[in-house]
Design an enzyme around this catalytic site. Structure first.
Site, PDB file in Angstrom:
ATOM      1  N   ASP A   9       0.863  -1.077  -0.046  1.00  0.00           N
ATOM      2  CA  ASP A   9      -0.121   0.076   0.129  1.00  0.00           C
ATOM      3  C   ASP A   9       0.936   1.302  -0.020  1.00  0.00           C
ATOM      4  OD1 ASP A   9      -2.406   1.635   0.391  1.00  0.00           O
ATOM      5  OD2 ASP A   9      -1.938   1.803   2.465  1.00  0.00           O
ATOM      6  N   ASP A  11       0.007   4.984   1.229  1.00  0.00           N
ATOM      7  CA  ASP A  11      -0.040   6.126   2.140  1.00  0.00           C
ATOM      8  C   ASP A  11       0.100   5.115   3.606  1.00  0.00           C
ATOM      9  OD1 ASP A  11      -0.508   8.013   0.456  1.00  0.00           O
ATOM     10  OD2 ASP A  11      -2.883   7.925   0.621  1.00  0.00           O
TER      11      ASP A  11
END
Length: 215
Positions: A9, A11
């Site tokens: 991922d 963020d």
């Protein structure tokens, strides 16, 4: 079965843009007269922009049309993108580059799987726009996490079967998405308390390559 690809991922895993998201949502909330604080903001982690907006406006009695909601979401994103202009390689989280380089040296494919449509801008700002073997983001999918679409697309882009992929996530929705896609999971930050994660870490500064691939 050995891991052949690690999907990250963006963020909260590779770079932290949490404060910029908070500032942008806070500005929208203030403009709309809605009470909003950091605790409320935590509920937005791993949630799509429109779903976040629905959660926010649920706090007021005002009725918003579909067009007004679209305008609010666009305004929030414009505030956020303005704040991203100050992002650079110094915002990459601790030990992330070491992990990425170590995986490359071992011949492990690395990819980004993010629901954010701002992924290309963020990767460019931190100097990693041409670094990964594959990038799947919110511009290429129709369903946000916890649907596994973004991770399945990332696996497809690097040519690795889902069951041979490991996903590193900081949100419960991301852990759920990876599991739904048949992938192994590493929960960091907020997701480190997720009981379904195969490996739980405070962040990537506390792990080495061998432990990561031994999941």
């Amino acid at each position: 079965m050995s891991i052949e690809a690690v999907i990250f991922d963006l963020d909260g895993v590779i770079v932290s843009t949490d404060e910029k998201h908070y500032q942008a949502w806070k500005k929208i909330a203030d403009e709309e007269g809605i009470s909003f604080d950091r605790e409320f903001n935590e509920r937005f982690r791993g949630v799509s922009r429109m779903d976040c907006l629905e959660m926010l406006i649920a706090e007021t009695d005002k009725e918003y049309s579909a067009e007004e909601k679209k305008e609010l979401a666009t305004r929030k994103n414009n505030y956020y993108r303005d704040l991203l202009q100050s992002l650079d390689e110094n915002d990459i989280l601790s030990n992330v580059i070491n992990i990425l380089e170590g995986l490359k040296e071992k011949g492990i494919k690395i990819a980004v799987g993010s629901s954010s449509r701002n992924t290309p801008l963020i990767l460019k700002q931190i100097g990693l726009d041409n670094y990964f073997d594959g990038v799947a983001d919110g511009n290429q999918i129709t369903k946000s996490k916890p649907d596994p679409e973004v991770f399945l697309l990332a696996a497809e882009k690097v040519g690795v079967d889902p069951e041979k992929c490991l996903v590193v996530e900081d949100a419960d929705a991301g852990i759920e998405a990876a599991i739904a896609g048949g992938m192994k999971t590493v929960g960091v930050a907020s997701a480190s308390s997720n009981l379904k994660a195969d490996l739980k870490l405070k962040d990537l500064s506390v792990v080495n390559i061998e432990d990561l691939l031994d999941v």
